[in-house]
Write an enzyme that holds these catalytic residues in place. Structure first.
Site, PDB file in Angstrom:
ATOM      1  N   THR A  24       0.710  -1.199  -0.113  1.00  0.00           N
ATOM      2  CA  THR A  24       0.000  -0.047  -0.070  1.00  0.00           C
ATOM      3  C   THR A  24       0.739   1.412  -0.057  1.00  0.00           C
ATOM      4  O   THR A  24       1.961   1.184   0.475  1.00  0.00           O
ATOM      5  CB  THR A  24      -0.993  -0.088   1.137  1.00  0.00           C
ATOM      6  OG1 THR A  24      -1.757   1.159   1.149  1.00  0.00           O
ATOM      7  CG2 THR A  24      -0.059  -0.071   2.546  1.00  0.00           C
ATOM      8  N   HIS A  25       0.337   2.319  -0.695  1.00  0.00           N
ATOM      9  CA  HIS A  25       1.100   3.739  -0.580  1.00  0.00           C
ATOM     10  C   HIS A  25       0.235   4.569   0.504  1.00  0.00           C
ATOM     11  O   HIS A  25       0.420   5.813   0.505  1.00  0.00           O
ATOM     12  CB  HIS A  25       0.833   4.278  -1.827  1.00  0.00           C
ATOM     13  CG  HIS A  25       1.804   3.571  -2.883  1.00  0.00           C
ATOM     14  ND1 HIS A  25       1.316   2.943  -3.927  1.00  0.00           N
ATOM     15  CD2 HIS A  25       3.052   3.387  -3.102  1.00  0.00           C
ATOM     16  CE1 HIS A  25       2.191   2.500  -4.921  1.00  0.00           C
ATOM     17  NE2 HIS A  25       3.531   2.740  -4.055  1.00  0.00           N
ATOM     18  N   ASN A  26      -0.651   3.849   0.995  1.00  0.00           N
ATOM     19  CA  ASN A  26      -1.654   4.806   2.024  1.00  0.00           C
ATOM     20  C   ASN A  26      -0.791   4.945   3.350  1.00  0.00           C
ATOM     21  O   ASN A  26      -0.754   3.859   3.875  1.00  0.00           O
ATOM     22  CB  ASN A  26      -3.112   4.213   2.040  1.00  0.00           C
ATOM     23  CG  ASN A  26      -3.586   5.054   3.076  1.00  0.00           C
ATOM     24  OD1 ASN A  26      -3.419   5.663   4.051  1.00  0.00           O
ATOM     25  ND2 ASN A  26      -5.214   4.931   2.799  1.00  0.00           N
ATOM     26  N   ASP A  84      -7.793  -5.050   1.350  1.00  0.00           N
ATOM     27  CA  ASP A  84      -8.762  -3.915   0.644  1.00  0.00           C
ATOM     28  C   ASP A  84      -9.819  -3.844   1.626  1.00  0.00           C
ATOM     29  O   ASP A  84     -10.466  -4.845   2.045  1.00  0.00           O
ATOM     30  CB  ASP A  84      -9.241  -4.629  -0.549  1.00  0.00           C
ATOM     31  CG  ASP A  84      -9.930  -3.571  -1.503  1.00  0.00           C
ATOM     32  OD1 ASP A  84      -9.151  -2.322  -1.853  1.00  0.00           O
ATOM     33  OD2 ASP A  84     -11.077  -3.789  -1.791  1.00  0.00           O
ATOM     34  N   PHE A 163      -9.289   7.777  10.171  1.00  0.00           N
ATOM     35  CA  PHE A 163      -9.102   8.106   8.778  1.00  0.00           C
ATOM     36  C   PHE A 163     -10.389   7.399   7.943  1.00  0.00           C
ATOM     37  O   PHE A 163     -11.111   6.692   8.350  1.00  0.00           O
ATOM     38  CB  PHE A 163      -7.964   7.764   7.972  1.00  0.00           C
ATOM     39  CG  PHE A 163      -7.585   6.294   7.768  1.00  0.00           C
ATOM     40  CD1 PHE A 163      -7.787   5.599   6.809  1.00  0.00           C
ATOM     41  CD2 PHE A 163      -7.011   5.657   8.747  1.00  0.00           C
ATOM     42  CE1 PHE A 163      -7.382   4.291   6.511  1.00  0.00           C
ATOM     43  CE2 PHE A 163      -6.797   4.392   8.898  1.00  0.00           C
ATOM     44  CZ  PHE A 163      -6.824   3.555   7.575  1.00  0.00           C
ATOM     45  N   GLY A 164     -10.495   7.813   6.847  1.00  0.00           N
ATOM     46  CA  GLY A 164     -11.765   7.225   5.902  1.00  0.00           C
ATOM     47  C   GLY A 164     -12.876   7.373   6.432  1.00  0.00           C
ATOM     48  O   GLY A 164     -13.162   8.638   6.556  1.00  0.00           O
ATOM     49  N   TYR A 165     -13.886   6.519   6.840  1.00  0.00           N
ATOM     50  CA  TYR A 165     -15.239   6.657   7.176  1.00  0.00           C
ATOM     51  C   TYR A 165     -15.332   6.637   8.693  1.00  0.00           C
ATOM     52  O   TYR A 165     -16.407   6.621   9.205  1.00  0.00           O
ATOM     53  CB  TYR A 165     -16.114   5.752   6.486  1.00  0.00           C
ATOM     54  CG  TYR A 165     -16.392   5.695   4.948  1.00  0.00           C
ATOM     55  CD1 TYR A 165     -17.581   6.589   4.531  1.00  0.00           C
ATOM     56  CD2 TYR A 165     -15.317   5.285   4.229  1.00  0.00           C
ATOM     57  CE1 TYR A 165     -17.640   6.739   2.959  1.00  0.00           C
ATOM     58  CE2 TYR A 165     -15.500   5.394   2.856  1.00  0.00           C
ATOM     59  CZ  TYR A 165     -16.731   6.137   2.360  1.00  0.00           C
ATOM     60  OH  TYR A 165     -16.541   6.290   0.903  1.00  0.00           O
ATOM     61  N   LYS A 186      -9.312   1.561  19.006  1.00  0.00           N
ATOM     62  CA  LYS A 186      -9.687   0.855  17.647  1.00  0.00           C
ATOM     63  C   LYS A 186      -9.103  -0.245  17.295  1.00  0.00           C
ATOM     64  O   LYS A 186      -9.660  -1.236  16.825  1.00  0.00           O
ATOM     65  CB  LYS A 186      -9.460   1.932  16.553  1.00  0.00           C
ATOM     66  CG  LYS A 186     -10.113   1.605  15.190  1.00  0.00           C
ATOM     67  CD  LYS A 186      -9.650   2.726  14.222  1.00  0.00           C
ATOM     68  CE  LYS A 186     -10.154   1.967  12.738  1.00  0.00           C
ATOM     69  NZ  LYS A 186      -9.438   3.160  11.666  1.00  0.00           N
TER      70      LYS A 186
END
Length: 208
Positions: A24-26, A84, A163-165, A186
């Site tokens: 991943t590049h995230n 994913d 992050f994200g949702y 989390k």
């Protein structure tokens, strides 16, 4: 255990761990996975990936995770881990699903969750689940595990973590959003933790 077996086991324990590339590049995901995997890696070393991003044209989280892991393994020659993940909302037929990161067309987290909130305006059913597929590829060997984190979509964003949702997702059994949880809270229960906790025993067995 015979003496020869004890000697061999001791020698194995002293061997340096294998480098595993994280496909991943995230940067957010890299940091989170390093925290999640922690001691689960044993002697193995998790390294970053700077190769090309493949086209994620799979129809499921599992297929896309494998696409990423295969690409990283082929590019680096190392065993590869990938995931994913996204949010699946019942009232939207499972959307955004595998399109979660691209839902609003901008790849911006705020744009994505604000569009989700608009699409859920007036919906009585706000149940949802975060889904993560963790994939491992080592040569011809491939394996995938799923992690599910059930909850609901809030009416408005809350919290500064994650992050994200995360700001609009409230896990079942919690009275706060996942963005209001500390990273430690989390990572104890998340979909990504569940998927990688499930896959790591097989990874360690495979790599020795």
């Amino acid at each position: 255990m015979a003496n020869e077996e004890r000697i061999e086991a001791a020698a194995d324990a002293r061997r340096p761990g294998t480098r595993i590339v994280l496909a991943t590049h995230n940067a957010h995901k890299v940091a989170e996975l390093r925290r999640i995997l922690g001691d689960r890696l044993g002697m193995h070393e998790l390294v970053g990936y700077e190769g090309p991003e493949p086209v994620e044209d799979g129809a499921t989280f599992a297929e896309n995770a494998l696409i990423k892991a295969r690409a990283a393994a082929k590019h680096t020659g190392l065993p590869a881990l990938a995931d994913d993940s996204g949010i699946a909302v019942d009232a939207l037929g499972g959307a955004p699903g595998i399109q979660s990161a691209r839902y609003a067309g901008t790849r911006d987290d705020r744009d994505n969750y604000e569009l989700l909130l608009r699409n859920l305006e007036g919906a009585a059913d706000r149940s949802a689940q975060f889904v993560c597929a963790a994939a491992f590829v080592d040569g011809e060997f491939e394996h995938v595990e799923l992690g599910i984190w059930p909850g609901r979509v809030l009416d408005a964003p809350a919290g500064e973590h994650g992050f994200g949702y995360d700001p609009v997702f409230q896990p079942d059994g919690s009275d706060v959003s996942s963005a209001e949880m500390t990273p430690e809270e989390k990572n104890a229960v998340s979909h990504r933790t569940r998927a990688f906790a499930a896959i790591m025993p097989m990874v360690r067995e495979r790599l020795g």
